[in-house]
Design an enzyme around this catalytic site. Sequence first.
Site, mmCIF file in Angstrom:
data_model
loop_
_atom_site.group_PDB
_atom_site.id
_atom_site.type_symbol
_atom_site.label_atom_id
_atom_site.label_comp_id
_atom_site.label_asym_id
_atom_site.label_seq_id
_atom_site.Cartn_x
_atom_site.Cartn_y
_atom_site.Cartn_z
ATOM 1 N N GLU A 59 -5.288 -8.648 0.774
ATOM 2 C CA GLU A 59 -5.930 -8.343 2.059
ATOM 3 C C GLU A 59 -7.414 -8.095 1.829
ATOM 4 O OE1 GLU A 59 -4.319 -5.078 4.363
ATOM 5 O OE2 GLU A 59 -2.271 -5.740 3.989
ATOM 6 N N GLU A 72 0.794 -1.236 0.000
ATOM 7 C CA GLU A 72 0.000 0.000 0.000
ATOM 8 C C GLU A 72 0.824 1.282 0.000
ATOM 9 O OE1 GLU A 72 -2.942 -0.186 3.115
ATOM 10 O OE2 GLU A 72 -4.022 -1.800 2.116
HETATM 11 C C1 FCB Z 1 -4.449 -2.194 5.533
HETATM 12 C C2 FCB Z 1 -3.066 -2.526 6.024
HETATM 13 C C3 FCB Z 1 -3.015 -3.617 7.059
HETATM 14 C C4 FCB Z 1 -4.173 -3.537 8.027
HETATM 15 C C5 FCB Z 1 -5.479 -3.355 7.301
HETATM 16 C C6 FCB Z 1 -6.675 -3.291 8.203
HETATM 17 O O1 FCB Z 1 -4.469 -0.910 5.025
HETATM 18 O O2 FCB Z 1 -2.254 -2.915 4.940
HETATM 19 O O3 FCB Z 1 -1.777 -3.548 7.696
HETATM 20 O O4 FCB Z 1 -3.944 -2.580 8.967
HETATM 21 O O5 FCB Z 1 -5.443 -2.215 6.502
#
Ligand code: FCB
Length: 449
Positions: A354, A163
């Site tokens: 994620e 990110e």
């Molecule tokens: C993302 C992050 C991860 C976690 C999630 C909830 O932005 O990459 O580390 O904190 O959010």
Amino acid sequence: MSFPANFAWGVATASYQIEGAPYLAGGGYSVWDMFCRRPGKINDASNGDIACDHFNRFREDVAMMAELGVKHYRLSLSWPRIQPGGHGAPSEAGLAFYDQLIDELLAKGITPWVTLFHWDAPYELYLQGGWLNRDHADWFADYTQIVVDRLSDRVQNWMTLNEPQCFIGLGLQSGIHAPGDQLGMAEVLLAGHHALLAHGKACQVIRAHAKTAPMIGWAPVGAAKIPATNSAEDIEAARESMFATQKDSVWSNSWWNDPIFFGEYPTEGLEAYGELAPKPKAGDMETIAQPMDFFGANIYNGQTVKASENGPEEIPNPLGIGRTIYHWPVTPDCLYWGPRFLYERYKKPIIITENGLGLSDWVALDGKVHDPQRIDFLHRHLQAFARAGEDGVEIAGYFQWSLMDNFEWYEGYRHRFGLVHVDYQTQVRTPKDSAYWYRDVMASNGADL
Ligand code: FCB
């Protein structure tokens, strides 16, 4: 619902959020260690000094993963644990930790997916300008070389950066993440350019030195847009919005991904940022545009968009829409449209690196943790992702965020994203109902969804 036979089902974590701080074990400080010390920056005044104490408990944690049927695990490495000073000699203790962790995972039949950088940048490098310093890209390449030399006999799956929108945007523009700066757009974008260069150089190092055939991706935020209806106009409006760049914002998919996949910044983005856009040096864009094996996307929710006379228009969420503890709206179609639009544009297999939700779970009187909302959330999102696959998107994997509750950045320990509950007083782990549900989903390759 059907998923490809070799679909990678897994869970994800990140070093600073679970391990405990490296400086307490012979490593260096990260920008997060220092940020957490600043009054008012973390909502429960906590830090990652101990977190889940995974550094000391990794064998139990890996055993727990195996019991929960996990076959793929996305973890990140702490750069200051491996190189306390950010550049120069590596720490043998730091490398030994990851050596043992990888061995333990492999011994239990769990495939590691390694993220080289999930935000815990060495503080020493911040003192030397951090990402504003162009050398940060070379330092990152050197660090990558150390890691690849040590682990690539056993690690095949790599992600360079997690990110960039967050560690550059939230870290250097809004300042709500470490290192907590509030720079002007020109500096923010310059730092971002250096991060892209770091990505490219790291890819070159992995390809040149990996001891086993590597699979390389990265894990940007996939800011997803959802068409208001299935009309061709609304779909086109959502697609346009998904790849647009706004003047004062870094939440653009094309700004970060076009350089990597097409070797150039998007024209519309260059127009939006104007004279504040970075001026790449000769060869930079070629360095950034390295071959990629997959597109990793972190997607948690999406914004609905419709066509209007003035172009794509964002529609407010319905009143009372379900929300997570972050107040993020629950919009399962983000895992259909996000992957679909990203696949159409970049043409790489999509791995959700994620997805998940934060709640405020606790251990019930019966000693269990009941989280029906998490089960329903994951169920709906996985259905949407499977539909994307049925409609032609190459879907290659899904990593639930997160294996266990952990340090959720500026929210500290108040937000629980885990499949496993962690009691931070005792470090007792209790798998939540969702952990058992997800175990069955993984075991059946999603057949019962
Ligand atoms: C993302 C992050 C991860 C976690 C999630 C909830 O932005 O990459 O580390 O904190 O959010």
